[in-house]
Design an enzyme around this catalytic site. Sequence first.
Site, mmCIF file in Angstrom:
data_model
loop_
_atom_site.group_PDB
_atom_site.id
_atom_site.type_symbol
_atom_site.label_atom_id
_atom_site.label_comp_id
_atom_site.label_asym_id
_atom_site.label_seq_id
_atom_site.Cartn_x
_atom_site.Cartn_y
_atom_site.Cartn_z
ATOM 1 N N SER A 64 0.968 -3.403 2.676
ATOM 2 C CA SER A 64 1.885 -4.005 1.685
ATOM 3 C C SER A 64 3.248 -3.327 1.605
ATOM 4 C CB SER A 64 1.251 -3.982 0.300
ATOM 5 O OG SER A 64 0.301 -4.998 0.204
ATOM 6 N N LYS A 67 6.045 -5.446 2.631
ATOM 7 C CA LYS A 67 6.586 -6.504 1.771
ATOM 8 C C LYS A 67 8.016 -6.191 1.335
ATOM 9 C CE LYS A 67 2.012 -7.720 -0.117
ATOM 10 N NZ LYS A 67 1.084 -7.422 -1.235
ATOM 11 N N TYR A 189 2.615 -13.199 8.170
ATOM 12 C CA TYR A 189 2.299 -12.221 7.119
ATOM 13 C C TYR A 189 1.298 -11.169 7.604
ATOM 14 C CZ TYR A 189 0.255 -10.309 2.840
ATOM 15 O OH TYR A 189 -0.227 -9.449 1.881
ATOM 16 N N TYR A 240 1.388 -2.922 -8.415
ATOM 17 C CA TYR A 240 0.564 -3.979 -9.039
ATOM 18 C C TYR A 240 0.190 -3.620 -10.473
ATOM 19 C CZ TYR A 240 0.232 -4.232 -4.003
ATOM 20 O OH TYR A 240 0.541 -4.225 -2.673
ATOM 21 N N VAL A 258 -2.532 -0.739 1.299
ATOM 22 C CA VAL A 258 -3.958 -0.395 1.357
ATOM 23 C C VAL A 258 -4.318 0.446 2.593
ATOM 24 C CG1 VAL A 258 -4.910 -2.214 -0.100
ATOM 25 C CG2 VAL A 258 -4.577 -2.644 2.337
HETATM 26 N N1 GLN Z 1 -2.521 -7.212 4.093
HETATM 27 C C1 GLN Z 1 -3.099 -6.808 2.835
HETATM 28 C C2 GLN Z 1 -3.540 -8.037 2.050
HETATM 29 O O1 GLN Z 1 -2.846 -9.017 2.073
HETATM 30 C C3 GLN Z 1 -2.094 -6.018 2.068
HETATM 31 C C4 GLN Z 1 -2.623 -5.550 0.737
HETATM 32 C C5 GLN Z 1 -2.037 -4.247 0.268
HETATM 33 O O2 GLN Z 1 -1.640 -3.389 1.046
HETATM 34 N N2 GLN Z 1 -2.113 -4.029 -1.015
HETATM 35 O O3 GLN Z 1 -4.556 -8.039 1.418
#
Ligand code: GLN
Length: 304
Positions: A64, A67, A189, A240, A258
């Site tokens: 993530s 992003k 993505y 989050y 993650v």
């Molecule tokens: N690729 C992961 C997902 O979409 C990214 C989630 C994350 O790093 N929080 O679930």
Amino acid sequence: MVDFQGILNSIHDDLKAEEVKGIVASYIPELSKKDVNTLGLFMQHVDGRSFSAGDAFTPFSIQSISKVLALSKAIAYEDNKIWERVDVEPSGNPFNHLSLLELENGIPRNPLINSGALVIADILVSHLENPKEDFLNYVRDITNDQTIKYNFKVADSEESTGFNNFAAAYLLKSFNNLNNKVEDVLDFYFHQCSLEMSCAQLSKAFYLFANGGKCMKGKKHITKKQAKRINAIMLTCGFYDEAGEFAFEVGLPGKSGVGGGIVALLPNNFIISTWAPGLNPRGNSLIGMQALEQFTSQTNLSIF
Ligand code: GLN
């Protein structure tokens, strides 16, 4: 003069000895292979100095964290038009939560939860001629490092298990908030999330957010105002349903993934990245958050 190297060394040694290290993500099967004892730290000062401790140069799955990089590219194309399709409010919910989409007519709460990141991915798929290749080149350009790569195994692993993201994408599509094919947006993505970068590379990539939009080479990628906005979104939404806790403990804009990475920064001052694959129940690196709390407390450097 703050002894950054001494502080990084002592945080590294202290947390290496910590017994509770969190749990390595396994919902993307390829990620579960990482060693929970790994710890890397890298700090890049805007004056050019850099400091590292532990596994700071091993690339890992940034997930993530990507992003924010995708958002910066989308903002460069569309500026304020983005906010017609995605909001800028903290969600208070996990990164993969879906019900907010239904409540708010298909407008995700912010660009850093999965549904919002899918809208940003859609924007990039619309603008880029060869989306995956062009995005990789953008990340290489801002980092000034041609060795950065996607991990196709991780992308495939998520493509075959990422049902929640398929659900979010179809829901967005049903609200007319995806212009491209669901499969194309998700493929982009999943690759974006599979990017592998080390703490050192992440700190250099995020330099532009600490430096009013200019990367380490001095090239301007976004405006000062856009950098300010991205930092505000990282502060309020980067963790989050734990964004409040991160602001409370660490006091910097930042973003987690993650894969166990975290990048945080103090505008006009420094960028710091950590990698520790064990996650807390909210999907953020347990040891990484502790390391950053120690860092801002010991250096007395935070936005507060
Ligand atoms: N690729 C992961 C997902 O979409 C990214 C989630 C994350 O790093 N929080 O679930």
